[in-house]
Design a protein around this motif. Structure first.
Motif, PDB file in Angstrom:
ATOM      1  N   ASP A  45      -2.517  -5.962   6.061  1.00  0.00           N
ATOM      2  CA  ASP A  45      -1.538  -6.870   6.654  1.00  0.00           C
ATOM      3  C   ASP A  45      -0.196  -6.138   6.713  1.00  0.00           C
ATOM      4  O   ASP A  45       0.515  -6.028   5.718  1.00  0.00           O
ATOM      5  N   GLN A  46       0.147  -5.651   7.891  1.00  0.00           N
ATOM      6  CA  GLN A  46       1.353  -4.841   8.072  1.00  0.00           C
ATOM      7  C   GLN A  46       2.653  -5.580   7.755  1.00  0.00           C
ATOM      8  O   GLN A  46       3.698  -4.968   7.609  1.00  0.00           O
ATOM      9  N   ARG A  47       2.593  -6.915   7.650  1.00  0.00           N
ATOM     10  CA  ARG A  47       3.794  -7.687   7.310  1.00  0.00           C
ATOM     11  C   ARG A  47       4.095  -7.616   5.819  1.00  0.00           C
ATOM     12  O   ARG A  47       5.192  -7.935   5.387  1.00  0.00           O
ATOM     13  N   VAL A  48       3.118  -7.197   5.034  1.00  0.00           N
ATOM     14  CA  VAL A  48       3.243  -7.173   3.582  1.00  0.00           C
ATOM     15  C   VAL A  48       3.660  -5.778   3.120  1.00  0.00           C
ATOM     16  O   VAL A  48       3.077  -4.778   3.517  1.00  0.00           O
ATOM     17  N   SER A  49       4.684  -5.756   2.264  1.00  0.00           N
ATOM     18  CA  SER A  49       5.161  -4.497   1.710  1.00  0.00           C
ATOM     19  C   SER A  49       4.651  -4.360   0.281  1.00  0.00           C
ATOM     20  O   SER A  49       4.763  -5.283  -0.519  1.00  0.00           O
TER      21      SER A  49
END
Length: 147
Positions: free
Chosen positions: A91-95
């Motif tokens: 999930d690219q939104r999660v860092s």
């Protein structure tokens, strides 16, 4: 002419807690600055050292701080090379955040700094008083965090 009561005389406990907290934070800042850290950064790093990689949201929850506050702290630590942030592959939104190798080199120093701060904090207390203070401060914290 009668003088008005001061904050100190209207809230002896609150004043004492505030004074102790201020002095404790100042001393912590002095000790941690010897390692190039600011107060709070050592706690963030300690969570990462003990828990390993985690998301920014998990880290904010674990530290009980606002995500925006964490973002500022992470930016500083990343600039100093003490943490590494990356995007979650699922999930690219999660860092995701992990301690860097460089931060691991500070770990022993941080533990020694906290041991030193603890010694200085309780130097005038007996062991029984230390135990009681811990109990009482936890009760104060519980009361302040109650909804």
């Amino acid at each position: 002419m009668t003088s008005q009561p001061s904050i100190e005389s209207r809230g002896e406990v609150s004043f004492a807690v505030a004074k102790a907290a201020k002095l404790h934070r100042q001393r912590a800042d002095e000790i941690l600055s010897e390692l190039g850290l600011h107060v709070g950064q050592e706690m963030l790093l300690n969570v990462l050292w003990t828990q390993g990689e985690m998301t920014q949201t998990e880290l904010a929850n674990r530290l009980e701080i606002q995500p925006a506050t964490l973002t500022v702290a992470l930016r500083r630590l990343e600039k100093s090379g003490l943490i590494v942030r990356s995007r979650d592959p699922e999930d690219q939104r999660v860092s995701r955040v992990q301690p860097s190798f460089k931060s691991g080199e500070l770990r022993d120093g941080v533990m020694l700094a906290w041991a030193r701060l603890e010694r200085e904090t309780v130097q005038n207390l007996s062991e029984a008083e230390q135990n009681m203070l811990t109990i009482l401060l936890n009760k104060v914290a519980d009361g302040l965090s109650a909804d």
